[in-house]
Design a protein around this motif. Structure first.
Motif, short mmCIF file in Angstrom:
data_model
loop_
_atom_site.label_atom_id
_atom_site.label_comp_id
_atom_site.label_asym_id
_atom_site.label_seq_id
_atom_site.Cartn_x
_atom_site.Cartn_y
_atom_site.Cartn_z
N ASP A 1 36.77 -34.32 -81.54
CA ASP A 1 37.10 -35.39 -82.50
C ASP A 1 37.89 -34.83 -83.68
OD1 ASP A 1 35.76 -37.14 -80.87
OD2 ASP A 1 33.99 -37.31 -82.17
N LEU A 2 37.50 -33.65 -84.15
CA LEU A 2 38.22 -33.03 -85.27
C LEU A 2 39.66 -32.71 -84.89
CD1 LEU A 2 35.51 -30.56 -86.61
CD2 LEU A 2 36.33 -32.63 -87.73
N LEU A 3 39.85 -32.17 -83.70
CA LEU A 3 41.18 -31.76 -83.28
C LEU A 3 42.04 -32.93 -82.82
CD1 LEU A 3 40.28 -28.48 -81.38
CD2 LEU A 3 41.34 -28.70 -83.63
N SER A 4 41.46 -34.10 -82.69
CA SER A 4 42.24 -35.26 -82.23
C SER A 4 43.30 -35.67 -83.26
CB SER A 4 41.31 -36.44 -81.93
OG SER A 4 40.71 -36.92 -83.12
N ASN A 5 43.13 -35.28 -84.52
CA ASN A 5 44.11 -35.61 -85.57
C ASN A 5 45.24 -34.58 -85.67
OD1 ASN A 5 42.84 -37.96 -86.49
ND2 ASN A 5 41.41 -36.76 -87.70
N ASP B 1 48.51 -32.35 -84.59
CA ASP B 1 49.70 -32.51 -83.77
C ASP B 1 49.67 -31.58 -82.57
OD1 ASP B 1 50.76 -34.45 -85.45
OD2 ASP B 1 51.85 -32.99 -86.67
N ASP B 2 49.13 -30.37 -82.77
CA ASP B 2 49.11 -29.39 -81.70
C ASP B 2 47.89 -28.50 -81.87
OD1 ASP B 2 49.94 -27.98 -79.48
OD2 ASP B 2 51.39 -26.74 -80.58
N GLU B 3 47.18 -28.26 -80.78
CA GLU B 3 46.02 -27.36 -80.83
C GLU B 3 46.08 -26.43 -79.63
OE1 GLU B 3 42.93 -27.26 -78.96
OE2 GLU B 3 43.30 -28.91 -77.61
N ASP B 4 45.47 -25.26 -79.83
CA ASP B 4 45.51 -24.25 -78.79
C ASP B 4 44.12 -23.62 -78.68
OD1 ASP B 4 46.33 -22.39 -76.88
OD2 ASP B 4 47.12 -21.01 -78.38
N VAL C 1 43.72 -25.16 -84.47
CA VAL C 1 44.92 -25.89 -84.89
C VAL C 1 46.12 -24.96 -84.74
CG1 VAL C 1 46.07 -27.06 -86.81
CG2 VAL C 1 43.59 -27.30 -86.50
N SER C 2 47.15 -25.42 -84.10
CA SER C 2 48.36 -24.63 -83.91
C SER C 2 49.42 -25.13 -84.90
CB SER C 2 48.85 -24.80 -82.48
OG SER C 2 50.01 -24.02 -82.28
#
Length: 99
Positions: free
Chosen positions: A79-83, A85-88, A92-93
């Motif tokens: 849920d946190l990473l859903s906001n 633009d890019d995650e790896d 957060v990327s």
């Protein structure tokens, strides 16, 4: 003058800091140090200043009350990473900004 600053010392410090002061600016800095020194000397004129206990806080009745640590359920990582633009791999990327 009791502050130990001379126009020559200010010029040397300005050169070390590479700030390139004009003669007028050097004189202004010299005069400001004299003014600061005069104000510090006023503090030194206070009777029994050496007997004054240093303050640890500006408020005499300051009390720091810490809350109890309570374990609470946190927000799911997805849920946190859903906001983002890019995650790896759960992080957060962001674009590289330093070469």
């Amino acid at each position: 003058m009791t502050n130990g600053f001379t126009p020559e010392k200010i010029e040397k410090l300005a050169d070390l800091l590479m700030i390139g002061l004009t003669p007028e600016e050097k004189q202004m800095v010299f005069e400001e140090f004299d003014e600061i020194d005069a104000n510090i000397n006023k503090i030194n004129e206070i009777e029994n200043i050496k007997n004054i206990k240093p303050m640890t806080h500006t408020l005499d009745d300051f009390v720091c009350t810490l809350r109890e640590d309570e374990i609470e359920e946190s927000i799911p990582l997805d849920d946190l990473l859903s906001n983002c633009d890019d995650e790896d791999d759960g992080c957060v990327s962001v674009p590289k900004v330093v070469g």
